[in-house]
Design a protein around this motif. Sequence first.
Motif, PDB file in Angstrom:
ATOM      1  N   GLN A   1      46.369   9.089  12.566  1.00  0.00           N
ATOM      2  CA  GLN A   1      45.975   8.790  13.941  1.00  0.00           C
ATOM      3  C   GLN A   1      44.585   9.356  14.251  1.00  0.00           C
ATOM      4  OE1 GLN A   1      47.279   6.758  15.869  1.00  0.00           O
ATOM      5  NE2 GLN A   1      49.320   6.473  15.046  1.00  0.00           N
ATOM      6  N   ASN A   2      44.270  10.524  13.710  1.00  0.00           N
ATOM      7  CA  ASN A   2      42.965  11.109  13.984  1.00  0.00           C
ATOM      8  C   ASN A   2      41.842  10.290  13.360  1.00  0.00           C
ATOM      9  OD1 ASN A   2      44.080  13.181  15.441  1.00  0.00           O
ATOM     10  ND2 ASN A   2      44.248  14.523  13.674  1.00  0.00           N
ATOM     11  N   SER A   3      42.075   9.733  12.185  1.00  0.00           N
ATOM     12  CA  SER A   3      41.025   8.928  11.560  1.00  0.00           C
ATOM     13  C   SER A   3      40.801   7.627  12.333  1.00  0.00           C
ATOM     14  CB  SER A   3      41.361   8.640  10.103  1.00  0.00           C
ATOM     15  OG  SER A   3      42.524   7.857   9.994  1.00  0.00           O
ATOM     16  N   ILE A   4      41.867   7.035  12.861  1.00  0.00           N
ATOM     17  CA  ILE A   4      41.718   5.812  13.660  1.00  0.00           C
ATOM     18  C   ILE A   4      40.908   6.119  14.918  1.00  0.00           C
ATOM     19  CG2 ILE A   4      42.972   4.107  15.041  1.00  0.00           C
ATOM     20  CD1 ILE A   4      43.140   3.549  12.108  1.00  0.00           C
ATOM     21  N   LEU A   5      41.189   7.245  15.537  1.00  0.00           N
ATOM     22  CA  LEU A   5      40.435   7.638  16.727  1.00  0.00           C
ATOM     23  C   LEU A   5      38.969   7.858  16.380  1.00  0.00           C
ATOM     24  CD1 LEU A   5      40.513   8.362  19.730  1.00  0.00           C
ATOM     25  CD2 LEU A   5      40.989  10.715  19.033  1.00  0.00           C
ATOM     26  N   LEU A   6      38.712   8.472  15.248  1.00  0.00           N
ATOM     27  CA  LEU A   6      37.337   8.693  14.806  1.00  0.00           C
ATOM     28  C   LEU A   6      36.617   7.373  14.557  1.00  0.00           C
ATOM     29  CD1 LEU A   6      35.163  10.739  13.905  1.00  0.00           C
ATOM     30  CD2 LEU A   6      36.123  10.544  11.620  1.00  0.00           C
ATOM     31  N   PHE A   7      37.295   6.426  13.920  1.00  0.00           N
ATOM     32  CA  PHE A   7      36.688   5.116  13.670  1.00  0.00           C
ATOM     33  C   PHE A   7      36.424   4.384  14.983  1.00  0.00           C
ATOM     34  CE2 PHE A   7      39.098   5.123   9.417  1.00  0.00           C
ATOM     35  CZ  PHE A   7      38.066   5.795   8.798  1.00  0.00           C
ATOM     36  N   PHE A   8      37.339   4.502  15.933  1.00  0.00           N
ATOM     37  CA  PHE A   8      37.157   3.853  17.229  1.00  0.00           C
ATOM     38  C   PHE A   8      35.959   4.439  17.968  1.00  0.00           C
ATOM     39  CE2 PHE A   8      38.200   3.360  21.773  1.00  0.00           C
ATOM     40  CZ  PHE A   8      38.199   1.981  21.826  1.00  0.00           C
ATOM     41  N   VAL A   9      35.817   5.754  17.920  1.00  0.00           N
ATOM     42  CA  VAL A   9      34.668   6.398  18.565  1.00  0.00           C
ATOM     43  C   VAL A   9      33.371   5.986  17.870  1.00  0.00           C
ATOM     44  CG1 VAL A   9      33.585   8.637  19.002  1.00  0.00           C
ATOM     45  CG2 VAL A   9      36.001   8.317  19.479  1.00  0.00           C
ATOM     46  N   ALA A  10      33.401   5.852  16.563  1.00  0.00           N
ATOM     47  CA  ALA A  10      32.211   5.388  15.838  1.00  0.00           C
ATOM     48  C   ALA A  10      31.854   3.964  16.241  1.00  0.00           C
ATOM     49  CB  ALA A  10      32.448   5.471  14.335  1.00  0.00           C
ATOM     50  N   MET A  11      32.867   3.129  16.451  1.00  0.00           N
ATOM     51  CA  MET A  11      32.624   1.757  16.903  1.00  0.00           C
ATOM     52  C   MET A  11      31.994   1.761  18.295  1.00  0.00           C
ATOM     53  SD  MET A  11      35.262  -1.447  16.972  1.00  0.00           S
ATOM     54  CE  MET A  11      36.398  -0.634  18.051  1.00  0.00           C
ATOM     55  N   LEU A  12      32.480   2.621  19.178  1.00  0.00           N
ATOM     56  CA  LEU A  12      31.879   2.743  20.510  1.00  0.00           C
ATOM     57  C   LEU A  12      30.441   3.244  20.427  1.00  0.00           C
ATOM     58  CD1 LEU A  12      34.820   4.169  22.636  1.00  0.00           C
ATOM     59  CD2 LEU A  12      33.927   1.836  22.586  1.00  0.00           C
ATOM     60  N   THR A  13      30.174   4.086  19.461  1.00  0.00           N
ATOM     61  CA  THR A  13      28.802   4.555  19.254  1.00  0.00           C
ATOM     62  C   THR A  13      27.886   3.397  18.881  1.00  0.00           C
ATOM     63  OG1 THR A  13      29.665   6.675  18.511  1.00  0.00           O
ATOM     64  CG2 THR A  13      27.393   6.186  17.945  1.00  0.00           C
ATOM     65  N   GLY A  14      28.397   2.467  18.098  1.00  0.00           N
ATOM     66  CA  GLY A  14      27.622   1.267  17.760  1.00  0.00           C
ATOM     67  C   GLY A  14      27.273   0.466  18.994  1.00  0.00           C
ATOM     68  N   PHE A  15      28.251   0.323  19.908  1.00  0.00           N
ATOM     69  CA  PHE A  15      27.970  -0.384  21.159  1.00  0.00           C
ATOM     70  C   PHE A  15      26.959   0.388  22.013  1.00  0.00           C
ATOM     71  CE2 PHE A  15      32.171  -2.395  20.318  1.00  0.00           C
ATOM     72  CZ  PHE A  15      31.710  -3.695  20.272  1.00  0.00           C
ATOM     73  N   ALA A  16      27.009   1.713  21.946  1.00  0.00           N
ATOM     74  CA  ALA A  16      26.039   2.521  22.681  1.00  0.00           C
ATOM     75  C   ALA A  16      24.633   2.313  22.129  1.00  0.00           C
ATOM     76  CB  ALA A  16      26.422   4.001  22.613  1.00  0.00           C
ATOM     77  N   PHE A  17      24.505   2.186  20.809  1.00  0.00           N
ATOM     78  CA  PHE A  17      23.203   1.903  20.212  1.00  0.00           C
ATOM     79  C   PHE A  17      22.677   0.552  20.677  1.00  0.00           C
ATOM     80  CE2 PHE A  17      23.476   5.349  17.213  1.00  0.00           C
ATOM     81  CZ  PHE A  17      22.155   5.575  16.855  1.00  0.00           C
ATOM     82  N   ILE A  18      23.558  -0.428  20.835  1.00  0.00           N
ATOM     83  CA  ILE A  18      23.128  -1.754  21.268  1.00  0.00           C
ATOM     84  C   ILE A  18      22.578  -1.704  22.693  1.00  0.00           C
ATOM     85  CG2 ILE A  18      23.943  -4.083  21.794  1.00  0.00           C
ATOM     86  CD1 ILE A  18      25.989  -3.706  19.516  1.00  0.00           C
ATOM     87  N   HIS A  19      23.221  -0.932  23.558  1.00  0.00           N
ATOM     88  CA  HIS A  19      22.838  -0.890  24.971  1.00  0.00           C
ATOM     89  C   HIS A  19      21.942   0.299  25.316  1.00  0.00           C
ATOM     90  CE1 HIS A  19      25.395  -4.211  25.924  1.00  0.00           C
ATOM     91  NE2 HIS A  19      26.400  -3.632  25.283  1.00  0.00           N
ATOM     92  N   LEU A  20      21.365   0.944  24.318  1.00  0.00           N
ATOM     93  CA  LEU A  20      20.517   2.109  24.539  1.00  0.00           C
ATOM     94  C   LEU A  20      19.207   1.691  25.210  1.00  0.00           C
ATOM     95  CD1 LEU A  20      20.443   5.166  23.867  1.00  0.00           C
ATOM     96  CD2 LEU A  20      19.192   4.550  21.808  1.00  0.00           C
ATOM     97  N   PRO A  21      18.916   2.238  26.401  1.00  0.00           N
ATOM     98  CA  PRO A  21      17.667   1.860  27.074  1.00  0.00           C
ATOM     99  C   PRO A  21      16.486   2.647  26.506  1.00  0.00           C
ATOM    100  CG  PRO A  21      18.913   3.333  28.478  1.00  0.00           C
ATOM    101  CD  PRO A  21      19.732   3.110  27.246  1.00  0.00           C
ATOM    102  N   VAL A  22      15.629   1.991  25.768  1.00  0.00           N
ATOM    103  CA  VAL A  22      14.470   2.658  25.178  1.00  0.00           C
ATOM    104  C   VAL A  22      13.148   2.105  25.709  1.00  0.00           C
ATOM    105  CG1 VAL A  22      15.623   3.384  23.063  1.00  0.00           C
ATOM    106  CG2 VAL A  22      14.563   1.145  23.163  1.00  0.00           C
ATOM    107  N   ALA A  23      13.208   1.188  26.651  1.00  0.00           N
ATOM    108  CA  ALA A  23      11.979   0.617  27.213  1.00  0.00           C
ATOM    109  C   ALA A  23      11.199   1.710  27.938  1.00  0.00           C
ATOM    110  CB  ALA A  23      12.318  -0.506  28.173  1.00  0.00           C
ATOM    111  N   GLY A  24       9.930   1.764  27.676  1.00  0.00           N
ATOM    112  CA  GLY A  24       9.065   2.737  28.321  1.00  0.00           C
ATOM    113  C   GLY A  24       9.059   4.097  27.649  1.00  0.00           C
TER     114      GLY A  24
END
Length: 61
Positions: A2-25
């Motif tokens: 269960q802990n590894s699944i949670l870790l993978f899920f958090v890593a997947m959310l991190t990928g979405f955070a990279f997509i929506h990361l505001p770096v303009a300016g």
Amino acid sequence: MQNSILLFFVAMLTGFAFIHLPVAGTIFSGLESTLDVIGIVIAIVFAIVVIWKAVQALFKG
């Protein structure tokens, strides 16, 4: 397991955070498309891993 699944899920959310990361300016504005690609790859890879682990757990019993 269960802990590894949670870790993978958090890593997947991190990928979405990279997509929506505001770096303009910022000094990283030139890397915006690269960060999007990295985020997409991270999200897809870890989504596949989570699905794979779920299917394994389903057939394991």
